[in-house]
Enzyme design. Structure first.
Site, mmCIF file in Angstrom:
data_model
loop_
_atom_site.group_PDB
_atom_site.id
_atom_site.type_symbol
_atom_site.label_atom_id
_atom_site.label_comp_id
_atom_site.label_asym_id
_atom_site.label_seq_id
_atom_site.Cartn_x
_atom_site.Cartn_y
_atom_site.Cartn_z
ATOM 1 C CB CYS A 1 -8.793 0.919 -15.006
ATOM 2 S SG CYS A 1 -9.637 -0.141 -13.870
ATOM 3 C CG HIS B 1 -1.773 -0.970 1.184
ATOM 4 N ND1 HIS B 1 -1.680 -2.123 2.749
ATOM 5 C CD2 HIS B 1 -2.177 -2.205 0.511
ATOM 6 C CE1 HIS B 1 -2.084 -3.428 2.316
ATOM 7 N NE2 HIS B 1 -2.448 -2.887 1.027
HETATM 8 C C1 PEP Z 1 -6.235 -4.027 -11.946
HETATM 9 O O1 PEP Z 1 -6.481 -5.659 -11.491
HETATM 10 O O2 PEP Z 1 -6.125 -3.897 -13.058
HETATM 11 C C2 PEP Z 1 -7.206 -3.282 -11.325
HETATM 12 C C3 PEP Z 1 -6.613 -1.694 -12.291
HETATM 13 O O3 PEP Z 1 -6.911 -2.881 -9.769
HETATM 14 P P1 PEP Z 1 -6.394 -3.333 -8.762
HETATM 15 O O4 PEP Z 1 -5.156 -2.764 -9.467
HETATM 16 O O5 PEP Z 1 -6.724 -1.978 -7.980
HETATM 17 O O6 PEP Z 1 -6.098 -5.113 -8.838
#
Ligand code: PEP
Ligand code: MG
Length: 755
Positions: free
Chosen positions: A680, A367
């Site tokens: 994303c 984190h």
């Molecule tokens: C992903 O898994 O690509 C994502 C954007 O979520 P996180 O990185 O928060 O798991």
């Protein structure tokens, strides 16, 4: 003076007087060795200091030939002196010349001395030099004499560490403490940072080394140990420390150390030899560390950290030092160096002064690393040994691109990094100039560039980067940095603030994605064998629907009269979406019945992270208002590679045919269903993979704010139509052996695309 009893206490008292006298460093060192020789009835006493080039140089001697001072020298590992420095262990010999490592230095005239006792001059487990006494007669030095010499070596260590001896170093022969060191680590966050070291847990500098009254110091030690034990017992009995698990195990180990008779005996012995209680803790800690530093067993190394933490707590008890040592003198360009730290601790620092973060441990998905990246500072993790090598205030360069940390860099390196930093800054300015330019390719294709965020500190980046909105707001970060569960009102105020800052630009809130590696301190599920595939995200949220309903309520209230976009993480089956819709419906009815204004429009989306959705794309798309591909997790699950495990994370390529074909199938399904689609994951922010996404048809992507500028610059020069033709035929080609990444790189080079 003549009738004073001999022994370490008298000597230490005399040394303390010497340290306080206004003497030149050479004179002080000469007097120190003279007093040690007299007091220990030795004919010779010498100090060797470790230079930056790994050579131990004779800095002062009583008994050896005077003109060998600053001439006689031995390499690290060479001769008895070099052996001690390399091993950080004392050597006690009745006939030095018969030792296999003995090396005769003719300039010193030491051939007539037989017995030889040398101890390392240690600081935080690091050898800074060697202190030696010699006698003509053959004898073995007593255990108390070894102890005494080790204690005296601490005084010399202090002279070296405070930089006093630098003044008498020959030009070009600097001491080891000013040696430039490069520590290799892993790149956890791109960018360069030039600044000064701020140790997250500053080493407590014990200035009061020598005691006047041993009984008084023993009493202080006992009291401090007493409070230390009570504080550990308190921690252990607190209800939030679960009955099992790692946290408890660590505390139990602390308790074991705090009661360890061997440790306490060593501390008491050091006090009886003349040290203050705090100096005794430092000495024993340094000795232990020097012995344990070479351990390779990870379990024992972890225990060494526990032991150090405990010794530091005890030092704080004795010196009244706060954990951060006050804010005065906090540099404008601070590079935080820590063994490990929590996200909230990083946020406690004055953000505008932070230029980088270096961690000895950590993982790229931890984190604190996510938060540091969100702050836009470079991060290097797994930088082994950096805490012991760095001193507060040392100049340092952090190279987040290459995963390197340069401590006390030489002017040449400093200059070349300054040049690099200027180059980057110029590029940054160019990107800044693009902020208000529309994200349209050379052949007229628009690609929306959104940013990822999760904390209020990210929001100024919306204007700064020129992003069109927030494509992924990771709501769990607010939960991860809070010590207690945020209440509905707090959540609402937080989301309202986000929407206010977005000023009409779209924001997609992702509901809590906790569990797996995303740990929330006040919410502990049972230990799981396979947490990435376990009880996490929407699975956990549907089972603890109270938690999800509170979040939905806070979101609905915060978006009163506006557009609200909510996205569900880790969806595996369509029924999960149906369940969330039901909950949303209930919450809206509840709020309406109480007279609350509802959002103007509500859109519910799903993250596509689990491969099972690939064979129910049409059903999925019929059930939601939009889809966002979480390529980090989708890649992890599609390729069966743990995204946090450096050994496998980079083994397969996101730009390989299977993964890109998968992504292209998603684009085609979205076109067929006329459904808005975004991606994303981290690949959206890397120029080459971002280019590939545009080529296979993505028209909206979300990334870290620092990537918006470079990606827009790439987009402006891109002919999307030409790239699409190339990439589609490469994906349809089942016989080609050329890696797709190569094809894409050639395309970029041939078309003058800046990556
Ligand atoms: C992903 O898994 O690509 C994502 C954007 O979520 P996180 O990185 O928060 O798991
Ligand atoms: Mg994910």
């Amino acid at each position: 003076m003549a009738d004073l009893p001999r022994g370490p206490r008298t000597l230490l008292r005399r040394l303390r007087e010497l340290m306080a006298e206004p003497l030149e460093p050479q004179e002080r060192l000469d007097q120190i060795v003279r007093h040690i020789a007299q007091n220990m009835v030795a004919e010779v006493c010498s100090v060797y200091v470790l230079r930056a080039d790994g050579v131990l140089e004779l800095y002062a001697t009583e008994g050896l030939k005077k003109d060998s001072v600053h001439h006689a020298q031995l390499k690290m590992g060479q001769g008895l002196v070099g052996t001690i420095a390399a091993s950080a262990q004392p050597l006690n010999l009745s006939d030095a010349q018969s030792h296999p490592a003995f090396r005769y230095l003719p300039e010193t005239g030491e051939e007539i001395y037989h017995s030889w006792l040398g101890v390392p001059i240690l600081r935080v487990g690091r050898a800074l030099g060697v202190l030696v006494v010699q006698n003509k007669e053959r004898r073995t030095y007593r255990e108390e004499e070894v102890e005494a010499l080790e204690t005296i070596a601490m005084v010399v260590a202090e002279m070296i560490a405070t930089g006093e001896l630098r003044k008498i170093a020959k030009p070009g022969m600097e001491l080891d403490t000013s040696r430039p060191v490069t520590v290799d680590g892993d790149s956890y966050g791109d960018g360069l940072g030039l600044g000064y070291v701020v140790l997250h847990e500053p080493r407590i500098v014990v200035t009061n080394l020598l005691n006047d009254d041993a009984e008084h110091e023993l009493k202080r030690l006992n009291e401090a140990l007493g409070s230390l034990r009570i504080s550990i017992d308190d921690l252990l009995s607190r209800r939030d420390v679960s009955m099992e698990g790692e946290h408890r195990e660590v505390l139990e180990t602390y308790r074991m150390f705090a009661h360890d008779r061997g440790w306490v005996r060593k501390l008491e012995e050091a006090i009886r030899n003349g040290l203050t209680a705090e100096a005794a803790v430092e000495k024993v800690q340094s000795d232990t560390k020097a012995r344990m530093i070479r351990l390779t067993d990870p379990y024992l190394r972890e225990r060494m950290h526990d032991f150090e933490d405990l010794a530091n707590r005890l030092l704080r008890q004795l010196t009244g030092y706060g954990p951060k040592g006050g804010d005065d003198g906090f540099p404008n360009d601070a590079i935080i160096v820590a063994r490990a730290m929590g996200a909230a601790e990083l946020l406690d620092y004055p953000r505008e002064n932070i230029r980088g973060l270096v961690l000895e441990e950590g993982a790229v998905t931890s984190h604190v690393v996510i938060v540091a990246r969100a702050m836009g500072v470079p991060v290097v993790g797994q930088a082994a040994g950096v805490v012991a090598l760095a001193e507060n205030g040392d100049p340092v360069i952090i190279d987040g691109d290459d995963g390197k940390v340069h401590l006390r860099p030489l002017p040449d390196l400093q200059n070349s990094y300054e040049e690099k930093a200027r180059f980057r800054a110029r590029r940054q300015e160019q990107f800044l100039a693009l902020r208000s330019v529309e994200p349209i390719s050379a052949d007229g294709v628009r690609v929306d560039l959104l940013m990822n965020a999760g904390l209020l500190v990210d929001l100024p980046q919306l204007d700064g980067s020129g992003a069109q909105g927030i494509g992924l707001f990771r709501t769990e970060l607010q939960f991860m940095i809070a010590s207690t569960m945020p209440k509905v009102d707090e959540q609402e105020a937080f989301y309202r603030n986000v929407l206010k800052n977005a000023a009409g630009r779209p924001v997609t809130f992702r509901t809590l994605d906790i569990g797996g590696d995303k740990v929330v301190p006040y919410f502990r599920g049972a230990e799981e064998e396979n947490p990435a595939l376990g009880w996490r995200a929407i699975r956990l949220a549907l089972d603890r629907s109270g938690l999800l309903r509170m979040q939905l309520r806070a979101l609905l209230r915060a978006a009163a009269g506006r557009e609200l976009k909510i996205m569900i993480p880790m969806v595996t089956a369509v029924w999960e979406i149906t369940e969330v819709r039901k909950l949303l419906q209930k919450e809206m009815e509840f709020l309406s019945s109480r007279g609350y204004e509802l959002p103007k429009s509500l859109k519910l989306g799903a993250m596509l992270e689990v491969p099972s959705l690939m064979w129910q794309l049409d059903e999925l798309m019929a059930a939601v208002d939009f889809v966002s591909v979480g390529s980090n997790d989708l890649f992890q699950f599609a390729m069966a590679v743990d995204r946090g495990n450096a050994r496998v994370a980079d083994r397969f390529d996101v730009l390989s045919r299977p993964f890109l074909r998968m992504l292209r199938d998603i684009v085609r399904a979205a076109e067929r269903n006329k459904l808005p689609l975004t991606l994303c994951g981290e690949m959206a922010g890397r120029p080459l993979s971002s280019m590939a996404l545009m080529g296979i048809g993505f028209r909206s992507i979300s990334m870290s704010p620092a990537s918006i500028g470079p990606i827009k610059a790439m987009l402006l020069g891109l002919d999307v139509g030409k790239l699409s033709a190339l990439i589609n035929s490469a994906l349809d080609d089942t016989t080609s052996k050329t890696p797709l990444r190569e094809t894409l790189q050639h395309f970029a080079e041939a078309n003058d695309i800046h990556l």
